[in-house]
Enzyme design. Structure first.
Site, PDB file in Angstrom:
ATOM      1  CG  HIS A  13      47.192  74.410 100.733  1.00 29.93           C
ATOM      2  ND1 HIS A  13      48.210  75.103 101.553  1.00 29.93           N
ATOM      3  CD2 HIS A  13      46.511  76.108 100.327  1.00 29.93           C
ATOM      4  CE1 HIS A  13      48.220  76.558 101.843  1.00 29.93           C
ATOM      5  NE2 HIS A  13      47.240  76.600 101.518  1.00 29.93           N
TER       6      HIS A  13
HETATM    7  C1  UD1 Z   1      41.786  79.212 100.531  1.00 31.86           C
HETATM    8  C2  UD1 Z   1      42.219  79.898 100.114  1.00 31.86           C
HETATM    9  C3  UD1 Z   1      44.092  80.257 100.196  1.00 31.86           C
HETATM   10  C4  UD1 Z   1      44.743  79.426 101.553  1.00 31.86           C
HETATM   11  C5  UD1 Z   1      43.918  78.663 102.078  1.00 31.86           C
HETATM   12  C6  UD1 Z   1      44.454  78.207 103.535  1.00 31.86           C
HETATM   13  C7  UD1 Z   1      41.547  81.065  98.212  1.00 31.86           C
HETATM   14  C8  UD1 Z   1      41.534  81.323  96.532  1.00 31.86           C
HETATM   15  N1  UD1 Z   1      42.279  80.672  98.862  1.00 31.86           N
HETATM   16  O1  UD1 Z   1      42.135  77.805 100.382  1.00 31.86           O
HETATM   17  O2  UD1 Z   1      44.419  80.996  99.777  1.00 31.86           O
HETATM   18  O3  UD1 Z   1      45.980  79.577 101.023  1.00 31.86           O
HETATM   19  O4  UD1 Z   1      42.285  78.370 102.137  1.00 31.86           O
HETATM   20  O5  UD1 Z   1      44.130  76.733 103.644  1.00 31.86           O
HETATM   21  O6  UD1 Z   1      40.332  82.016  99.458  1.00 31.86           O
HETATM   22  N2  UD1 Z   1      37.290  72.115 101.864  1.00 31.86           N
HETATM   23  C9  UD1 Z   1      37.004  71.230 102.854  1.00 31.86           C
HETATM   24  N3  UD1 Z   1      36.859  71.303 104.606  1.00 31.86           N
HETATM   25  C10 UD1 Z   1      37.105  72.679 104.683  1.00 31.86           C
HETATM   26  C11 UD1 Z   1      37.069  73.166 103.714  1.00 31.86           C
HETATM   27  C12 UD1 Z   1      37.632  73.246 102.093  1.00 31.86           C
HETATM   28  O7  UD1 Z   1      37.130  70.106 102.770  1.00 31.86           O
HETATM   29  O8  UD1 Z   1      36.829  73.077 105.869  1.00 31.86           O
HETATM   30  C13 UD1 Z   1      37.593  71.078 100.331  1.00 31.86           C
HETATM   31  C14 UD1 Z   1      36.961  71.804  99.782  1.00 31.86           C
HETATM   32  O9  UD1 Z   1      36.490  70.546  99.019  1.00 31.86           O
HETATM   33  C15 UD1 Z   1      36.959  72.050  98.744  1.00 31.86           C
HETATM   34  C16 UD1 Z   1      38.835  72.208  99.243  1.00 31.86           C
HETATM   35  O10 UD1 Z   1      38.808  71.451 100.097  1.00 31.86           O
HETATM   36  O11 UD1 Z   1      36.778  71.779  97.719  1.00 31.86           O
HETATM   37  C17 UD1 Z   1      38.784  73.898  99.078  1.00 31.86           C
HETATM   38  O12 UD1 Z   1      38.852  74.552  99.784  1.00 31.86           O
HETATM   39  P1  UD1 Z   1      38.906  76.273  99.246  1.00 31.86           P
HETATM   40  O13 UD1 Z   1      38.819  77.387 100.515  1.00 31.86           O
HETATM   41  O14 UD1 Z   1      38.037  76.788  98.452  1.00 31.86           O
HETATM   42  O15 UD1 Z   1      40.217  76.793  99.053  1.00 31.86           O
HETATM   43  P2  UD1 Z   1      41.669  76.356  99.730  1.00 31.86           P
HETATM   44  O16 UD1 Z   1      42.232  75.020  99.137  1.00 31.86           O
HETATM   45  O17 UD1 Z   1      41.395  76.181 101.787  1.00 31.86           O
HETATM   46  N1  UDP Z   2      48.722  74.911 110.501  1.00 33.13           N
HETATM   47  C1  UDP Z   2      48.157  74.380 111.781  1.00 33.13           C
HETATM   48  N2  UDP Z   2      47.481  73.192 111.336  1.00 33.13           N
HETATM   49  C2  UDP Z   2      48.199  72.007 110.558  1.00 33.13           C
HETATM   50  C3  UDP Z   2      48.158  72.264 109.225  1.00 33.13           C
HETATM   51  C4  UDP Z   2      49.342  74.159 109.288  1.00 33.13           C
HETATM   52  O1  UDP Z   2      48.065  74.833 112.872  1.00 33.13           O
HETATM   53  O2  UDP Z   2      47.639  70.656 110.639  1.00 33.13           O
HETATM   54  C5  UDP Z   2      48.346  76.657 110.302  1.00 33.13           C
HETATM   55  C6  UDP Z   2      50.366  76.679 110.465  1.00 33.13           C
HETATM   56  O3  UDP Z   2      50.853  77.157 111.584  1.00 33.13           O
HETATM   57  C7  UDP Z   2      50.357  78.060 109.514  1.00 33.13           C
HETATM   58  C8  UDP Z   2      48.462  78.094 108.662  1.00 33.13           C
HETATM   59  O4  UDP Z   2      48.159  77.369 109.253  1.00 33.13           O
HETATM   60  O5  UDP Z   2      50.137  78.806 110.434  1.00 33.13           O
HETATM   61  C9  UDP Z   2      49.130  77.966 107.597  1.00 33.13           C
HETATM   62  O6  UDP Z   2      48.100  77.618 106.865  1.00 33.13           O
HETATM   63  P1  UDP Z   2      47.725  76.938 105.321  1.00 33.13           P
HETATM   64  O7  UDP Z   2      48.846  76.607 105.396  1.00 33.13           O
HETATM   65  O8  UDP Z   2      46.596  76.216 105.483  1.00 33.13           O
HETATM   66  O9  UDP Z   2      47.076  79.027 104.323  1.00 33.13           O
HETATM   67  P2  UDP Z   2      48.305  79.087 103.752  1.00 33.13           P
HETATM   68  O10 UDP Z   2      48.739  80.341 104.934  1.00 33.13           O
HETATM   69  O11 UDP Z   2      49.316  79.209 102.591  1.00 33.13           O
HETATM   70  O12 UDP Z   2      48.119  80.813 103.291  1.00 33.13           O
END
Ligand code: UD1
Ligand code: UDP
Length: 440
Positions: free
Chosen positions: A209
């Protein structure tokens, strides 16, 4: 004492859950504030249920948006809550926008900040996470660092050793506590159906992601090309919403989804996901948390990144960086899948993230700071003394705290030969080179 925890995304909920649970067992008031950055049920609500913690007292529903807009909305909402609740300390976790917003707001309100998972560095300032974690560290009062390596990153940037607590990572607490519960419960019927595989064998769990991967078409194409050739595996891909959006935008979703050995499914709850990862032969990921969980669960990991702020996993031997390079992915995946000795070596890597008592160590340290009045952030009343930065080779048996008392100094960095050591109070400095700040 009152502790406010700020969280907003899936990994923050998972990694703060052990701390929220630990606080709830003690005589401490707590509030939990959700920024609403993640809002889909399977990216947020599910985790409060699976990890069995209280639901947030506040949700400021910032939703998705550009970094500036999202962070600005968070700051406004967090400030209102903190002015009202007046906690003694605010906890932020990791490197998301909630961490940046929470740390900036709390520091301007002169509220102490505890940064959980502080000190990680990828040294790549194009990553929003690197900016967030560095800015939060600048504002923080207490630093809960997962490893000595992260503590040394902070020492090298000039932070005082006194405020650094090597606690391990709370992801280990969460993993250990919930894997047993998950196994007893078994995988949910609905998940089993969506997995669309006959046995839990030859599993490759894939997650990605990171903006720097999934927002760049060439990188996604290169990863997909590698996945196509791994057709002796059941590739399970719980897809992050950002990734789903980008695959659809690049018109690559169907191409990937149509591969018989690739199973794209909705993001899983924590209990189901733990069962999937722990049953995997290989994990392919760009996730931060999953790099840590892979080594905790003794599953070899290939990380789809060119750098990592978790280098301990690589030096321990449980994780290999492959970027988005098709050849590097395939070469290393084949070694793990075909060479048992190679795979066993990776599985046997020692987990650098502690024993699962990180939440307890964190809350113990907070209580100690509170009892000593160290959470009171006030303008200084003593007239500033000057200090000079010095260095010395120590040739006597003397501990760090004895050295500090004798020299009226704060020990900063310690070199044992060419290696840096973390200066704990009782470290014997004999034979080491010490840099320190000496008050004049
Ligand atoms: C965010 C964090 C990242 C973390 C990740 C965990 C920042 C800068 N990024 O990235 O560090 O690793 O979360 O998963 O804080 N969206 C949905 N539903 C949701 C949330 C998001 O559809 O519930 C979609 C939206 O289109 C949004 C995109 O995902 O624009 C990205 O979401 P965003 O929260 O901006 O960043 P992440 O990629 O989730
Ligand atoms: N995770 C989960 N379900 C999923 C994918 C990930 O519970 O389908 C959990 C995973 O075990 C880990 C956390 O989500 O603890 C990681 O989150 P993510 O990869 O979104 O964010 P990051 O750690 O890169 O910030």
């Amino acid at each position: 004492m009152k502790i406010a925890t700020i969280l907003g995304t899936r990994p923050e909920i998972i990694k703060m859950a052990p701390i929220i649970d630990e606080i709830s067992k003690r005589d401490i008031d707590q509030i939990v504030l959700h920024t609403g950055q993640h809002y889909d049920k399977e990216m947020s609500d599910t985790f409060f249920k699976d990890l069995d913690i209280q639901t947030p007292d506040y949700n400021i529903h910032v939703g998705s948006g550009t970094h500036g807009k999202q962070t600005g909305l968070m700051m406004k909402g967090i400030e209102e809550v903190l002015l009202d609740e007046k906690p003694d300390i605010v906890l932020v976790q990791g490197d998301t926008n909630a961490v940046l917003a929470g740390a900036l707001v709390a520091s301007k309100l002169h509220i102490a900040i505890g940064h959980v998972e502080a000190g990680l560095r990828s040294f790549d300032m194009t990553m929003p996470e690197e900016v967030n974690r560095r800015a939060a560290d600048v504002c923080s009062t207490m630093y809960f660092v997962p490893t000595v390596e992260s503590a040394i990153n902070l020492l090298a940037e000039g932070y005082s050793r006194k405020n650094l607590f090597v606690t391990g990572n709370t992801v280990v607490d969460a993993c250990f506590r919930h894997l047993e519960i998950a196994k007893k419960r078994g995988i949910e019927e609905e998940t089993l159906k969506t997995l669309n595989i006959e046995t839990m064998e030859n599993i490759l769990t894939l997650t990605m992601h990171r903006a720097e991967n999934v927002d760049v078409k060439e990188r996604v194409v290169s990863i997909i090309e590698a996945l196509k050739e791994l057709d002796d595996m059941n590739i399970i891909f719980p897809i992050h919403p950002r990734t789903k959006n980008m695959l659809e935008k690049f018109e690559l979703f169907d191409e990937l989804n149509n591969l018989e050995h690739v199973h794209i499914i909705k993001p899983l709850g924590y209990l189901d996901f733990l069962q999937l990862t722990s049953a995997s032969t290989l994990i392919l990921t760009d996730s931060g948390g999953l790099q840590e969980e892979a080594i905790t669960l003794s599953v070899p990991a290939l990380t789809l990144r060119y750098n990592t702020e978790r280098p301990e996993t690589v030096t321990a031997g449980g994780n290999i960086l492959v970027g988005s390079n098709k050849d590097a992915i395939l070469e290393n995946a084949r070694k793990i899948l075909d060479d048992k000795d190679f795979a066993d070596k990776m599985k046997n890597a020692v987990n650098p993230y502690g024993d699962g008592d990180s939440a307890k160590l964190t809350v113990d340290a907070i209580e100690e700071y509170y009892n000593k009045g160290l959470l009171d952030i006030e303008a200084p009343e003593d007239i500033m003394t000057s200090f000079s930065r010095k260095m010395k080779t120590v040739t006597d048996d003397i501990s760090v705290s004895e050295f500090e008392g004798m020299e009226d100094a704060l020990v900063h960095m310690v070199f044992d030969g060419e290696n840096m050591r973390f200066p704990t109070d009782d470290l014997n400095l004999n034979g080491m080179v010490v840099s320190y700040d000496k008050r004049e």
